[in-house]
Design a protein around this motif. Sequence first.
Motif, PDB file in Angstrom:
ATOM      1  N   UNK A 100      16.869 -31.736   5.311  1.00  0.00           N
ATOM      2  CA  UNK A 100      15.865 -32.226   6.242  1.00  0.00           C
ATOM      3  C   UNK A 100      16.565 -32.940   7.390  1.00  0.00           C
ATOM      4  N   UNK A 101      16.240 -32.530   8.602  1.00  0.00           N
ATOM      5  CA  UNK A 101      16.729 -33.170   9.819  1.00  0.00           C
ATOM      6  C   UNK A 101      15.541 -33.223  10.782  1.00  0.00           C
ATOM      7  N   UNK A 102      14.620 -34.132  10.526  1.00  0.00           N
ATOM      8  CA  UNK A 102      13.304 -34.237  11.161  1.00  0.00           C
ATOM      9  C   UNK A 102      12.376 -33.116  10.719  1.00  0.00           C
ATOM     10  N   UNK A 103      12.865 -31.914  10.592  1.00  0.00           N
ATOM     11  CA  UNK A 103      12.098 -30.791  10.054  1.00  0.00           C
ATOM     12  C   UNK A 103      12.920 -30.163   8.929  1.00  0.00           C
ATOM     13  N   UNK A 104      12.288 -29.313   8.137  1.00  0.00           N
ATOM     14  CA  UNK A 104      13.010 -28.624   7.066  1.00  0.00           C
ATOM     15  C   UNK A 104      13.931 -27.573   7.660  1.00  0.00           C
ATOM     16  N   UNK A 105      15.194 -27.642   7.322  1.00  0.00           N
ATOM     17  CA  UNK A 105      16.189 -26.667   7.754  1.00  0.00           C
ATOM     18  C   UNK A 105      16.550 -25.817   6.540  1.00  0.00           C
ATOM     19  N   UNK A 106      16.059 -24.581   6.535  1.00  0.00           N
ATOM     20  CA  UNK A 106      16.302 -23.669   5.412  1.00  0.00           C
ATOM     21  C   UNK A 106      17.238 -22.553   5.849  1.00  0.00           C
ATOM     22  N   UNK A 107      17.994 -22.069   4.883  1.00  0.00           N
ATOM     23  CA  UNK A 107      18.820 -20.885   5.126  1.00  0.00           C
ATOM     24  C   UNK A 107      18.985 -20.147   3.810  1.00  0.00           C
ATOM     25  N   UNK A 108      19.258 -18.856   3.918  1.00  0.00           N
ATOM     26  CA  UNK A 108      19.498 -18.033   2.745  1.00  0.00           C
ATOM     27  C   UNK A 108      20.794 -17.269   2.946  1.00  0.00           C
ATOM     28  N   UNK A 109      21.558 -17.141   1.862  1.00  0.00           N
ATOM     29  CA  UNK A 109      22.884 -16.544   1.936  1.00  0.00           C
ATOM     30  C   UNK A 109      23.107 -15.632   0.736  1.00  0.00           C
ATOM     31  N   UNK A 110      23.668 -14.471   0.982  1.00  0.00           N
ATOM     32  CA  UNK A 110      24.096 -13.565  -0.086  1.00  0.00           C
ATOM     33  C   UNK A 110      25.601 -13.736  -0.254  1.00  0.00           C
ATOM     34  N   UNK A 111      26.044 -13.957  -1.486  1.00  0.00           N
ATOM     35  CA  UNK A 111      27.455 -14.194  -1.754  1.00  0.00           C
ATOM     36  C   UNK A 111      27.910 -13.258  -2.867  1.00  0.00           C
ATOM     37  N   UNK A 112      29.033 -12.609  -2.648  1.00  0.00           N
ATOM     38  CA  UNK A 112      29.616 -11.729  -3.662  1.00  0.00           C
ATOM     39  C   UNK A 112      30.662 -12.528  -4.444  1.00  0.00           C
ATOM     40  N   UNK A 113      30.423 -12.678  -5.736  1.00  0.00           N
ATOM     41  CA  UNK A 113      31.339 -13.413  -6.610  1.00  0.00           C
ATOM     42  C   UNK A 113      32.223 -12.404  -7.334  1.00  0.00           C
ATOM     43  N   UNK A 114      33.541 -12.646  -7.283  1.00  0.00           N
ATOM     44  CA  UNK A 114      34.484 -11.817  -8.029  1.00  0.00           C
ATOM     45  C   UNK A 114      35.459 -12.732  -8.766  1.00  0.00           C
ATOM     46  N   UNK A 115      36.480 -12.170  -9.373  1.00  0.00           N
ATOM     47  CA  UNK A 115      37.446 -12.978 -10.130  1.00  0.00           C
ATOM     48  C   UNK A 115      38.217 -13.949  -9.252  1.00  0.00           C
ATOM     49  N   UNK A 116      38.312 -13.669  -7.958  1.00  0.00           N
ATOM     50  CA  UNK A 116      39.104 -14.499  -7.051  1.00  0.00           C
ATOM     51  C   UNK A 116      38.289 -15.604  -6.388  1.00  0.00           C
ATOM     52  N   UNK A 117      36.975 -15.621  -6.565  1.00  0.00           N
ATOM     53  CA  UNK A 117      36.126 -16.650  -5.955  1.00  0.00           C
ATOM     54  C   UNK A 117      36.316 -17.956  -6.712  1.00  0.00           C
ATOM     55  N   UNK A 118      36.736 -19.006  -5.980  1.00  0.00           N
ATOM     56  CA  UNK A 118      37.034 -20.283  -6.615  1.00  0.00           C
ATOM     57  C   UNK A 118      36.252 -21.441  -6.028  1.00  0.00           C
ATOM     58  N   UNK A 119      36.135 -21.497  -4.696  1.00  0.00           N
ATOM     59  CA  UNK A 119      35.526 -22.652  -4.029  1.00  0.00           C
ATOM     60  C   UNK A 119      34.550 -22.166  -2.957  1.00  0.00           C
TER      61      UNK A 119
END
Length: 150
Positions: A100-119
């Motif tokens: 929230x920053x005066x109004x609702x700030x929404x976002x959507x993200x698609x993320x591909x997780x594999x063996x190398x994804x750590x952070x």
Amino acid sequence: MKNLKTIVTVFAFMLLTSCGLKPIASKYNFIKTDLENIALDDLGSGDVLIYNGANILHKMDNTARLNIWLDAKPLGQIRPSEYVIIHLEKGKHHFKVLHIDLVNMRSEHEVMIDDKTKVIKIKPTITSNKLEITNVFPKNFEKFGYAEKR
């Protein structure tokens, strides 16, 4: 004149506290660990560290709290300089982020997780939210705390 100062003070207080985002309860099991024991080599193969990378501008006005949903289930709220570690299966995952920053700030993200994804870094921006796979710890990571379930 004294009434004007009181009104301005109350208005300023309301403005600064109105941006507080109520936490959502997590439906995920966090992998609890001590900060001293975390190493990048311990992450990966599904174990992913997710942290709130909010900058000082969002921390100052209490707009840096992020409510996060992962695959339509609440992950919970991650406050500035907090992190969680969760286990994610390989494949595509859908993140929905709100601050929230005066109004609702929404976002959507698609993320591909594999063996190398750590952070994964998630941070509020002036117009939305940003999510990126960094696979490195943030600067001053020793000052970060583990996000408690709220």
